[in-house]
Each structure stands twice: as C-alpha cells, then as structure tokens.
Enzyme design. Structure first.
Site, PDB file in Angstrom:
ATOM      1  N   TYR A   1      -2.149  34.183 -20.157  1.00  0.00           N
ATOM      2  CA  TYR A   1      -0.885  34.229 -20.283  1.00  0.00           C
ATOM      3  C   TYR A   1      -0.494  34.607 -21.595  1.00  0.00           C
ATOM      4  O   TYR A   1       0.831  34.888 -22.110  1.00  0.00           O
ATOM      5  CB  TYR A   1       0.158  33.337 -20.129  1.00  0.00           C
ATOM      6  N   LYS A   2      -1.625  34.934 -22.564  1.00  0.00           N
ATOM      7  CA  LYS A   2      -1.271  35.468 -24.100  1.00  0.00           C
ATOM      8  C   LYS A   2      -1.526  36.702 -24.004  1.00  0.00           C
ATOM      9  O   LYS A   2      -0.608  37.581 -23.816  1.00  0.00           O
ATOM     10  CB  LYS A   2      -2.385  34.452 -24.820  1.00  0.00           C
TER      11      LYS A   2
ATOM     12  N   PHE B   1      -8.327  24.328 -30.596  1.00  0.00           N
ATOM     13  CA  PHE B   1      -6.989  23.795 -30.088  1.00  0.00           C
ATOM     14  C   PHE B   1      -7.053  22.374 -29.419  1.00  0.00           C
ATOM     15  O   PHE B   1      -8.057  22.083 -28.852  1.00  0.00           O
ATOM     16  CB  PHE B   1      -6.565  24.930 -28.773  1.00  0.00           C
TER      17      PHE B   1
ATOM     18  N   ARG C   1       3.173  31.027 -37.508  1.00  0.00           N
ATOM     19  CA  ARG C   1       2.158  31.727 -36.621  1.00  0.00           C
ATOM     20  C   ARG C   1       2.946  33.010 -36.136  1.00  0.00           C
ATOM     21  O   ARG C   1       3.930  32.898 -35.524  1.00  0.00           O
ATOM     22  CB  ARG C   1       1.791  30.823 -35.654  1.00  0.00           C
TER      23      ARG C   1
ATOM     24  N   ASP D   1     -14.227  29.501 -26.272  1.00  0.00           N
ATOM     25  CA  ASP D   1     -12.897  29.531 -25.712  1.00  0.00           C
ATOM     26  C   ASP D   1     -12.086  30.721 -26.144  1.00  0.00           C
ATOM     27  O   ASP D   1     -12.154  30.880 -27.474  1.00  0.00           O
ATOM     28  CB  ASP D   1     -12.201  28.175 -26.272  1.00  0.00           C
TER      29      ASP D   1
END
Lengths: 420, 414
Positions: free
Chosen positions: B223-224, B127, B373, B198
């Site tokens: 928040y995912k 990322f 995605r 991560d």
C-alpha cells in the site's frame, strides 16, 4: 407459531406450499437487499454469502476516501474500523462491546488464539479438540502445539467430555467449532464450555459456521476466546477479515504471539519495545484490509435489522421444509440425510450423503442451484435472511431430476475444479 | 543538475519520460501528495477493477469465481507479476496477509532452517512492527535470543555461530537511508546465517535485486509505493533454493498441498503457496492487480533517476531554509523519501509544521519523536510539485504559521 408452519409443511411439501410460505414470510423483503443473480438458487451462503446491495456503494465510498482523502482518511474513518466492525459482530454473537476485533484471516486468528489460550494455563500441557473441526483449525492447533510443546488430543465431539475428564488436571484448552462444517450439526456451546471450565481449562470456539446462522451468547455462556469467519453467514465478501473475541476478564493478561504494531498501546510513538494495548485492541496485528473491512461493515446491516432470532426461526423452517421435500422427492435415489432432524441440533446448512456427490453438485450448478461438496456430502445452506421456500423446493426438485435421470453421470460433470 | 527555479522544474517535467503516468492516478485538486511512502495514490483503473470484482465476480458469479475469476490463484499470480519489481523469479513471491504476519512466518521459517542456532538479529531503528514481531516470536519459541544492532554497520560485532537469521530494513522508514543489500547479505551469509529484508520502503521506490544479491527471504507491503490501497495484501519472497524444504508455523489450509482434500494432517504445498495461511481479502488483491498494470509500463531505471532528482531538489531547498536533513546525500545511500528535523527545536515542532503543511494541501507525515517525513513517488509527482511544496514550507517557516496552537493537536494516526 406464525402462519404456514411446520405441521402443514410436513404434510405437503409442494411448490404451492412453498409459494404460500413465501407469501406470509416476514423476512421475504430482505431478499431484495442482496444482489442475487437471475436464475440462481443461492444455497452456498455457508461458503460465500451473496453480495448485499449496500456493499458496492460502501466499497466505492472507501475507494473515494482513498483517492481524495489519502492518508488523512486514517484519522477520519479507518483507524477505528477494526474495533467498530468488531463490536457489531460482537452483538451478533452475544458479546458486549470492547471484546471483539475484526482483522486477518480465521487461520491467523486461530493460531493467535490457541497460543494465547494455552498461555492462560501455563502449568497445563494438553489441548482437547474436535477431531471433526475444519482442517485449518487442526493444522494450526498442531503447529501452535509444536511450538509450545503441547499435546493435542483430538476426539469426536461426542467423546469430548470424556476426553476432558481423562485429562482433567492437564487440559489447558478445549477447542471446538460451533457447528460441524460438513454435517451442519450444531454443538452445545454452553454445555461444552461448562465441561472445559469444570476441568479448569479455557474454552476456545470457532464460530465460523455459527455466527450469523444461529444466535450465540458468548458472554452469557462464559466463552473465553473465540474466532470466526465473516464471508459466510455475514456476507462480508471473498476473503473478508475474520474476527477474534476475547472475554473482558482475560484481556489484560492475554499474551498473543502475533505482536504487530497495530496492537501496540501507542503505535505512533514508534517505540522500540512492544507494549500491548489495553483491552481487545491488543488483538490487532498489522494494517487491516480497509476495503474489505468497510465492505463487511456495510454487509452486516440487513442481518442486524432483520434480527438474528428472526433469521434463525426462518432458517429452521426452511430446513424442515428442505427435509420434508427431500423425504418426498429423493426417496430411493441414493441420498442420505446426515444433518440431525432435530432443529435444535442443526446449524445453518443441511448435508446429504451421496456416493457421487461431486458429479451431482456439478450437474446441480449447471442448473443454477449453488451448493457445495465436502467429500461425499452435498451441502445446502438455507440462510433465512435471503433464501426462500421456493428456492428450497427448486433445489430439491433439481436434485431429484439430476439423480433420477442419471444426468449427473454425464462426462462434463466429472471434471474436478481446484476449489470445490 | 538541480533546478533553481519553478521554470526549470517545469522544463524538467516537460522532458520527463514518466510524465505520462500521472494521468493514471486520481489526485485530489489542490493537493501535493508527499505521503505516497505511507499510502500510495489511487490508480484510476482500480475503480473499474474493484467495481467489476464486487458487482460481477462476487455478485453475479458467487463462489464460482474462486475458479472462474482466478480468486484462488490470485496470491501466486500477483506474486509472479510483482516479482520483476523485486528482482525475483516467478514462483518465488506470494501476495498475502500483512507485513507483520509475514515477518513472523519468515523469521520462524529461517530459525527452523538453522537448528542449533537460536539468535535473531534485528535493527533497533527498524520499523517498530519488525521489532515487536521479533519479540513476539522470541517469546513463543523456547530459547530464542534477540540481538539488536543500531544498523547493519554493527553486524560484524554480533554475527557468530549462534545467529540464525538477520532481519533488516532495506530503506529506513524514518531517514530514508538505503542499505547495501548485496554487501550486507554477503556478510550475513559468510557467518552462516540467513537474511530477511523488509522491503516496505523500497518496493516500487527503486529497483530491487533480490536474486542478484542472493537474498533468502523478503517481505513487504503493497500500500505504499506500489499503490494497492489501504491495508492491501503484503508479500513474501522466498528464494527458490529454499522453497522445497522451508516450513513456516502459520500453516493454514491455504498453504496445504491439497487444500480441498480436507486431510487431517498438514502437508505443505510444494511451491511458494506454503507461505499462505488462510483466505485472502480478494478486494485488496483486485486493487493490487490494477496497480500492477500501471507498474508494467514503468522503466525502473527512469524511475530511480527521477526519484533521486526529486529528493535532491527537496533536500537542497530544505537545507536552504535551515532545516536539518537526516537523509543521506549520497544517491546510492538513499531511498525515495526525505526526513527533515528542526535544528535545535522542540520535538513537537516537526509535528506542527507537518500539520500546517497539510492545511495548505502539502501532505507529508510525522514519525516520532521529531522527524518530518516526505515521500517522493515519481509516477505521479512532478518537479513543480516539489518546488511548490518547498515554497509552502518556506512560507510556513517565514511567517511562523506553524506555531498556531491548532497544529499541536495530535491525531490517532500521525
């Protein structure tokens, strides 16, 4: 001067006078814009501002956006919120749009700003800073200095011009608070900024105890960088995002160490190399705390409508009234006023020294008077936006009763809380 | 077995041990949400928790809530509650700041633990913020060298006695490829380096076993898959064996041993609090507290089984439609998301297809240059949702509806 002013106050600081002053107070209606608990005298807005009445609705709306709009809300409202809220804070500190960005904690902002400020003067190795600054400012300055190989010279504000002069060819950054977090003494932002500039240094300010309490003019004063907290005088709520100010002239060469994806020129290109966004947007780091950010946005509204100049004028009068009451009611009870009596040298809170400050404050809180303690200082914030003259009289009266009757010596006021 | 009809999907839903959790979430009518890997859905109980925080704890109790309501301790209390989902022990996880800021802290901390070693290894496909923060740190510390590898398979070629720390993505944010945490951690350790994982795309997506794998540090996002709300606080994991000696440079007052003594010099908290910097947004913390109440009822093995079944179903159907799957087919090599690409298409095709799907209530996202995605969140997604999503995809492709020019207009956030 408006009616019911200083001279009268100083003559007769009584409950009747407080009521008269509240009756003619043009800002009195703003108190209703805060959800204040019954029976509480809210004099700790320098630590955590009270809940603005508009905030619960704004947070409920933000949660609704999350629930119903899901990721679509990023484009509909959220992505630009840090800049939008930043610009509104900017207006309160005298910054033209495009120079202030909301996000992260003040501590993170400080680290970013100290490193970036030092890099604006790459040939210089000294940071001159206020020895009385809030500890987190000192801790992070020391940490940044350690990483960059800088020397930190900490001196009391009064000695700062001399210290800058002693290091005049080496000083990269001068870092000071707008107001002392303990005594409430207000520092001279334009004068100190001039001192820094005359020595060729960058002026970095922590506005946490100034923004929202006093009018600031960072653009006019030539401030280079600034940071600040929003949960004190801006009432953004516990841990609400802080902000950073970067003068437009520095933005495109500002080299920040915390290079997160939200500060990228094109974050959704998902490029492998960091390219800082143009302008103050490079001061964004990671994903901002949206719920807190939108709470803060709603919280700013009453202050904007009242106007910082009007709030400041009332805060000065409340401070004068507080000191008048203290002189009359606290004489001989072991208190010492440490905040300057000259209103031009006062921020938004007043500090009284007492050898048993913690116990006195515990007893006061038990009576619903909320202030706080730093060492042997009792702090009382008299924010003109929602504090009344009656509050001030009640607080000083309670102080008198607590101290005069030795109520504070009760064992139940000896227990130390984690957070003071 | 993969379902081959909507009826079979409905039967799988009826037998799903996690099906009762769907009612814990607020899900908009007419939406199939395949973007929980970007922003998790709103847990119903979060509404009340946030309301109570604002109206009572802040509004009525004011600063007293720092003590009374536990605001001050929230970062470690939430960390302890999150720890079981990560295979961590109490006292090893703290909830704070953003993932980006936490990457900076852990990278700098790891470098300091390996004096004499000045190289940091990261994955070129990780990322972007991982790369950017690595760059920012290397630019801040003297003589730090950044080495990039395509992925962990290239690590043997770059690991030497110069490497202090390796930063890796557990699940690839684009392809959904899952790395072998135990094997890679072991490899890094055998070369005397430390590892930071991560977990942004694996925490809450699958069982994570940080301590069983001997991991040194981890960071991740709330928040995912964890459903804690937009920009909710992230987290840091530090193995217990390192906590007492580790130092990180964002040494603010919240990480001080005695923050309310207001001492002039910094002395780190003896525990995991030393990874804190400044005041934490308590509203986001309250939302995470509410979402963790849901997680306490989740059997992670059942979650993983359903997740793999959902992604398998979606991949098979997408392949039948002629789309290219970038996500590994082997279950042990994939997370809980699927990446698709248009074979021989233009880079912009995927973006337009995602926009056309969103227009029909099927929300996925797009990651440049050409990846569509889709995230699969077993707590609130049903098998029939996956079936219906692939039906919508099939229709958009068959009719060419995605070629409408309105779907090519780019938003700020993709």
């Amino acid at each position: 001067m408006p009616k019911g002013t200083l001279r009268e106050v100083k003559m007769e600081p009584s409950r009747e006078m407080a009521d008269r002053l509240d009756t003619v107070d043009e800002l009195a209606p703003f108190r209703k814009e805060f959800n204040l608990p019954a029976g509480v005298v809210p004099l700790n807005g320098n630590s955590l501002g009270p809940l603005p009445a508009a905030v619960p609705g704004a947070v409920a709306e933000a949660v609704r956006q999350w629930g119903e709009r899901l990721t679509r809300a990023w484009n509909e409202d959220w992505w630009h919120a840090p800049a939008r809220v930043g610009d509104r804070i900017g207006r309160l500190i005298g910054a033209a749009p495009g120079q202030t960005m909301a996000g992260d904690s003040t501590s993170v902002q400080i680290f970013n700003a100290v490193v970036a400020a030092a890099r604006l003067r790459p040939d210089r190795r000294v940071v001159v800073a206020d020895a009385g600054n809030f500890p987190t400012d000192r801790y992070l300055t020391a940490s940044a200095a350690r990483l960059l190989g800088l020397e930190v010279v900490e001196v009391p504000m009064g000695d700062l011009p001399d210290a800058v002069d002693r290091h005049r060819d080496e000083v990269a950054v001068v870092f000071c608070p707008a107001a002392d977090y303990r005594t409430g003494e207000l520092w001279d932002v334009p004068a100190v900024t001039r001192v820094a500039h005359e020595a060729g240094a960058v002026a970095l300010w922590d506005l946490s105890h100034g923004a929202g309490a006093v009018p600031l003019w960072v653009d006019d004063d030539g401030v280079d960088l600034a940071v600040g907290c929003t949960y004190k005088y801006l009432s953004g709520g516990p841990g609400s995002p802080a902000y950073g100010y970067v003068a437009a002239r520095h933005q495109d060469r500002l080299d920040l160490p915390l290079t997160g994806w939200h500060g990228h020129a094109r974050p959704f290109d998902m490029a492998g190399v960091f390219e800082p966004a143009p302008g103050v947007a490079r001061a964004r780091i990671g994903t901002p705390p949206v719920l807190s950010l939108l709470a803060l946005e709603a919280a700013l509204e009453p202050l904007e409508r009242a106007g910082i100049e009007a709030v400041r004028a009332k805060t000065v009068r409340l401070g004068d009234f507080f000191l008048g009451c203290a002189d009359r009611l606290l004489d001989g009870l072991g208190f010492e006023v440490v905040t300057p009596r000259d209103p031009r040298r006062r921020g938004g809170h007043l500090a009284l020294r007492h050898p048993e400050a913690a116990a006195v404050m515990a007893a006061l809180k038990d009576r619903g008077v909320l202030g706080d303690v730093r060492g042997d200082l009792l702090r009382f914030c008299v924010n003109g936006l929602y504090v009344s003259f009656g509050d001030v009289h009640d607080a000083v009266t309670a102080l008198r009763e607590v101290a005069a009757t030795d109520e504070y010596r009760s064992p139940r006021f000896r227990r130390r809380e984690v957070v003071t | 077995m993969t379902a081959t009809s909507r009826n079979e999907c409905a039967a799988l839903d009826a037998a799903d041990p996690l099906s009762g959790l769907r009612t814990e979430f607020v899900l908009p009518e007419g939406v199939i949400y395949l973007d929980g890997n970007s922003l998790g859905a709103l847990p119903r109980r979060t509404l009340d928790r946030v309301h109570r925080l604002i109206e009572h704890e802040w509004g009525q109790r004011l600063i007293r809530s720092w003590n009374e309501a536990g605001w001050w301790d929230l970062p470690t209390v939430l960390g302890d509650r999150l720890a079981p989902l990560l295979g961590a022990s109490p006292g090893e996880v703290v909830v704070c700041d953003s993932t980006s800021v936490n990457i900076f802290k852990t990278l700098a901390a790891a470098l300091r633990m390996r004096p004499g070693r000045r190289a940091v290894v990261a994955e070129s496909g990780s990322f972007p913020t991982d790369l950017y923060i690595t760059e920012g740190l290397a630019g801040t510390l003297d003589g730090v060298e950044r080495r990039l590898v395509a992925d962990a398979r290239e690590l043997p070629g770059v690991l030497d006695d110069e490497v202090a720390v390796v930063l890796l993505n557990h699940v690839d944010y684009r392809t959904g490829r899952l790395q072998d945490m135990a094997a890679v951690t072991d490899l890094v350790h055998r070369h005397g380096a430390l590892v930071i994982w991560d977990l942004c795309h694996s925490a809450g997506a699958l069982p994570v076993e940080l301590n069983a794998c001997g991991v040194d540090f981890a960071v991740g996002c709330g928040y995912k898959y964890l459903n804690a709300g937009p920009g909710s606080p992230a987290f840091v994991f530090c193995a217990a064996r390192h906590i007492g000696s580790v130092r990180q440079p964002l040494s603010g007052w919240w990480g001080h041993a005695e923050p309310f003594a207001f001492e002039p010099g910094y002395a780190p908290d003896p525990g995991i609090r030393r990874f804190l910097t400044g005041s934490q947004p308590v509203v986001g913390g309250a939302a995470l507290a509410a979402s963790l109440e849901v997680w306490e009822r989740v059997d992670m093995a059942a979650l993983r089984t359903k997740s793999l079944a959902l992604t398998d179903l979606f991949m098979r159907r997408a392949e039948e439609l002629g789309l290219e799957t970038l996500t590994p087919r082997e279950p042990e090599r994939r997370g809980s998301q699927v990446a698709l690409r248009v074979r021989d298409g233009d880079p912009g095709d995927g973006y337009a297809i995602v926009q056309a799907l969103i227009d029909r209530g099927v929300i996925g996202d797009f990651r440049a240059p050409d990846v569509m995605r889709f995230g699969f969140t077993p707590l609130y997604l049903r098998y029939v949702d996956v079936w219906d999503a692939t039906e919508a995809l099939a229709d958009i492709l068959r009719t060419g509806a995605w070629r409408d020019g309105k779907y090519a207009v780019r938003n700020a956030v993709t």
